[in-house]
Every structure is written in structure tokens, then in C-alpha cells.
Design an enzyme around this catalytic site. Structure first.
Site, short mmCIF file in Angstrom:
data_model
loop_
_atom_site.label_atom_id
_atom_site.label_comp_id
_atom_site.label_asym_id
_atom_site.label_seq_id
_atom_site.Cartn_x
_atom_site.Cartn_y
_atom_site.Cartn_z
N GLY A 1 2.06 -3.39 15.87
CA GLY A 1 2.87 -2.18 15.78
C GLY A 1 4.32 -2.37 16.16
O GLY A 1 5.17 -1.56 15.78
N TRP B 1 -16.22 -17.41 9.03
CA TRP B 1 -17.57 -16.81 9.13
C TRP B 1 -17.58 -15.58 10.03
O TRP B 1 -18.41 -14.70 9.86
CB TRP B 1 -18.58 -17.85 9.62
N LYS B 2 -16.65 -15.51 10.99
CA LYS B 2 -16.61 -14.34 11.88
C LYS B 2 -16.18 -13.09 11.12
O LYS B 2 -16.77 -12.02 11.27
CB LYS B 2 -15.67 -14.62 13.05
N HIS C 1 0.83 -1.20 0.00
CA HIS C 1 0.00 0.00 0.00
C HIS C 1 0.86 1.26 0.00
O HIS C 1 0.39 2.36 0.29
CB HIS C 1 -0.94 0.00 1.21
N ASP D 1 -3.72 -2.91 11.97
CA ASP D 1 -4.20 -2.54 10.63
C ASP D 1 -4.49 -3.83 9.88
O ASP D 1 -3.57 -4.55 9.51
CB ASP D 1 -3.13 -1.71 9.91
N MET D 2 -5.75 -4.14 9.70
CA MET D 2 -6.09 -5.42 9.09
C MET D 2 -7.27 -5.30 8.13
O MET D 2 -8.19 -4.52 8.35
CB MET D 2 -6.46 -6.45 10.17
N SER D 3 -7.17 -6.02 7.03
CA SER D 3 -8.33 -6.18 6.17
C SER D 3 -9.14 -7.34 6.74
O SER D 3 -8.64 -8.12 7.56
CB SER D 3 -7.90 -6.49 4.73
#
Length: 342
Positions: free
Chosen positions: A305, A226-227, A45, A174-176
Site C-alpha cells: 500500500g 506449490w504453495k 484493472h 492485493d495479489m493474484s
């Protein structure tokens, strides 16, 4: 791979943005967001995504010269219209506004409609933590992930960011909401490597570590199966309702990914816990986590982090490894921008 020092990367990105039509102030801030992401090791990114960002501008999906406009103010909540301006600039503005509100009244929530891809969402978590704020922010995306049990992409991998300031190193997640982001899979594919864990299904419906196969099928695993799928749906609901903007379904009807909805929430840590109480509580939790016995001898227990900070320090000292093809593409963009300008 080649090694590029931070200042050289920052200057090149700034020069490209200036030639593309950004103001001097905008080019410095936007270039810094991309350069900092790369410095921290998030090439997917950072530099790797920069040519895509540049193309959204030249293709007309992202509008230069637009500034966010306030549309609604309800106490500690504000709604802004991003007017399709550059995503990193809009996101930085919104997080800064949420910080200002938090400093004034303890907390602030800014919802943005008609945004653009904000690139690395963690940039805005770090921004808040550096300002002494606890933060939560999230965005929707185009449909790029099947909900659990579905064959077709009908949800977004809607990134989620949480941040807590700490004198000993900020804690930033920071996660998708897919097991691996598209940018991460593209990086592995570029390097011709497999993913460390299964990340989705191949064309035969089998779990695979092959990023190229997953990019082809677009059948990503949601984070936590599924979560994560459920979280993706709720993030889409929250950003759409708070911003009164476009949902993932509406974004999917467009010819490209733009017009996103985003939310930025901040709490002023100092007002919540005065004196040293905030740091005492943070240290209590992080020390407890790191006191666990490592799975493998000689390895340390990390927290969100901590590795980012290590990579940042290393890359500032020794330079940043960047794919040669990407570096060549960036230099070509500068020449192309010069040609278009001149």
C-alpha cells in the site's frame, strides 16, 4: 503515452457508462472504481480492462439493472445472490454490507454467488480500510492456471486481498495467486517489455519472462510455486462453500468468465483495540519492517500500500500516464455508445 488528469478520466468513463445503460448513481460509482484503480497505477484493472468490462455488458454476460438479493443470514454471515450484476457494483455493495455488520457486531462476512469480475480487488480492501475496518476478501476465477505439476489450466489465479487501516497510510495487499496477474502481463505485452522475473512457461516448457509467450501457453507460475497452487485450491473451496455458488471447475464450463463466487470479511478495528492501541500495534510492526537495511543504498523499504499512496499523490498532481491506444479506444466506446443509444 499521454497524460490525462483524474477528473477528465472520471468524466469520460461516467459518460460511457451512462450511455451504456447505467443509472447516474451507478455510473458515478463504477467510473470512480475504474478511475481510482488507474490513479493508483493499476491500469491493468483500470482503463486497460474497461473495454473488456464494457464488452461483457454488451455481450449480455453482465446484467444491468440487477441488484443483489439476500439468500441466507446466519449470525455474522450473510449469503447474497449477485444475479450477474456488474462486478464492481456488487463487490462494493458486499464490502459495504460487511462493514455495516462489523460496525454493529464486531465482524461481518458476506458471501456472494453469481457475481462478475470485480476488476481490481484492492479497491474493496481500500474501501474497508477507509471505514476503519480490517478486511479479507477473495474470489475465484475461470481456470487460467495449472496447478503445480499439471500441464493444463485446472485452477484459477484466485485474487486475495488483505487490508489494515492506519492513520499513517493504510496497509493493503492485493495479489493474484499467480506470480503475475493476466492484467499485469497484458500491460507488459502492450508495452513490449519483459517481466522483471520469470512468470511462467513458454511453448517449449522453459521458464520465461516473455509475457506474450506465457499468455499464449496459459502456463503461469503459481505464487510461491506449490504453495500458491495449494492456496488457489483452498480459496476456490472457501468461496464456493460459503457462497454455495459456482466453483472454478463450473465456471470453466461456461463460454465466458461470469457467475463468480466471492467472499468479503470485515472486523471493526476500533472495537478490537480501543483508543490508540490499534495504531500503536500497527506502527510497531511497520516501523520494524522499515528499519531494516535496504538491499541498495538510497532505496526505502516498502510495505503493501505504501507505493500505491505515492503513485496516487503523484498522479493527482501531474496527471496519469495512459497508453494512447487505450485512450483512443475509450473515446471510441463513447461514440459507439452514443450511436447505439441514438
Amino acid at each position: 503515452m499521454i497524460t490525462v488528469f483524474y477528473d477528465d478520466l472520471l468524466q469520460l468513463l461516467k459518460d460511457i457508462l451512462l450511455k451504456t445503460g447505467f443509472t447516474p448513481q451507478e455510473s458515478v460509482l463504477c467510473a470512480k472504481i475504474f478511475a481510482d484503480s488507474t490513479l493508483d497505477g493499476y491500469h491493468s484493472h483500470g482503463v486497460n480492462r474497461f473495454p473488456v468490462f464494457w464488452k461483457t455488458i454488451t455481450d449480455g454476460y453482465v446484467k444491468l439493472g440487477e441488484r443483489p438479493e439476500l439468500e441466507l443470514a446466519l449470525g455474522s454471515l450473510e449469503r447474497w445472490n449477485g444475479k450477474l450484476g456488474p462486478g464492481p457494483l456488487n463487490a462494493h455493495f458486499c464490502m459495504n454490507r460487511a462493514i455495516e455488520m462489523a460496525k454493529a457486531g464486531g465482524m461481518g462476512c458476506v458471501a456472494l454467488q453469481n457475481g462478475s469480475h470485480w476488476m481490481r480487488g484492492g479497491s474493496y480492501g481500500w474501501q474497508a480500510a477507509e471505514a476503519g475496518c480490517i478486511a479479507l476478501c477473495f474470489t475465484n476465477t475461470m481456470p487460467n492456471m495449472p496447478s503445480w505439476g499439471a500441464m493444463d489450466a485446472n485452477t484459477g489465479n484466485n485474487p486475495l486481498i488483505m487490508a489494515v487501516p492506519s492513520a499513517n497510510g493504510h496497509i493493503v495487499l492485493d495479489m493474484s495467486l499467480s506470480q503475475f496477474s493476466y492484467g499485469k502481463m497484458e500491460k507488459y505485452a502492450m508495452e513490449d517489455k519483459d517481466l522483471p522475473f520469470d512468470g511462467g512457461f513458454d511453448s517449449e516448457g522453459k521458464p520465461t519472462k516473455d509475457p506474450k509467450a506465457i499468455l499464449e501457453t496459459k502456463r503461469l507460475f503459481p505464487t510461491g510455486y506449490w504453495k500458491g497452487s495449494g492456496m488457489s485450491i483452498l480459496v476456490d473451496l472457501l468461496v464456493t462453500l460459503l457462497s454455495s455458488g459456482k466453483s472454478t471447475a463450473q465456471i470453466g464450463e461456461l463460454e465466458a468468465e461470469y457467475g463468480l463466487s466471492q467472499v468479503f470479511i470485515c472486523f471493526d478495528a476500533q472495537q478490537l483495540n480501543e483508543n490508540q492501541r490499534h495504531q500503536q500495534l500497527v506502527d510497531e510492526i511497520i516501523n520494524y519492517v522499515q528499519a531494516a537495511t535496504p538491499e541498495k543504498e538510497g532505496r526505502s523499504i516498502e510495505y503493501p500500500g505504501s507505493q500505491t499512496k505515492k503513485r496516487r499523490e503523484l498522479h493527482l498532481k501531474e496527471g496519469i500516464p495512459i497508453n494512447e491506444g487505450v485512450w483512443s479506444e475509450l473515446n471510441a466506446l463513447l461514440n459507439e455508445s452514443k450511436t447505439a443509444d441514438g
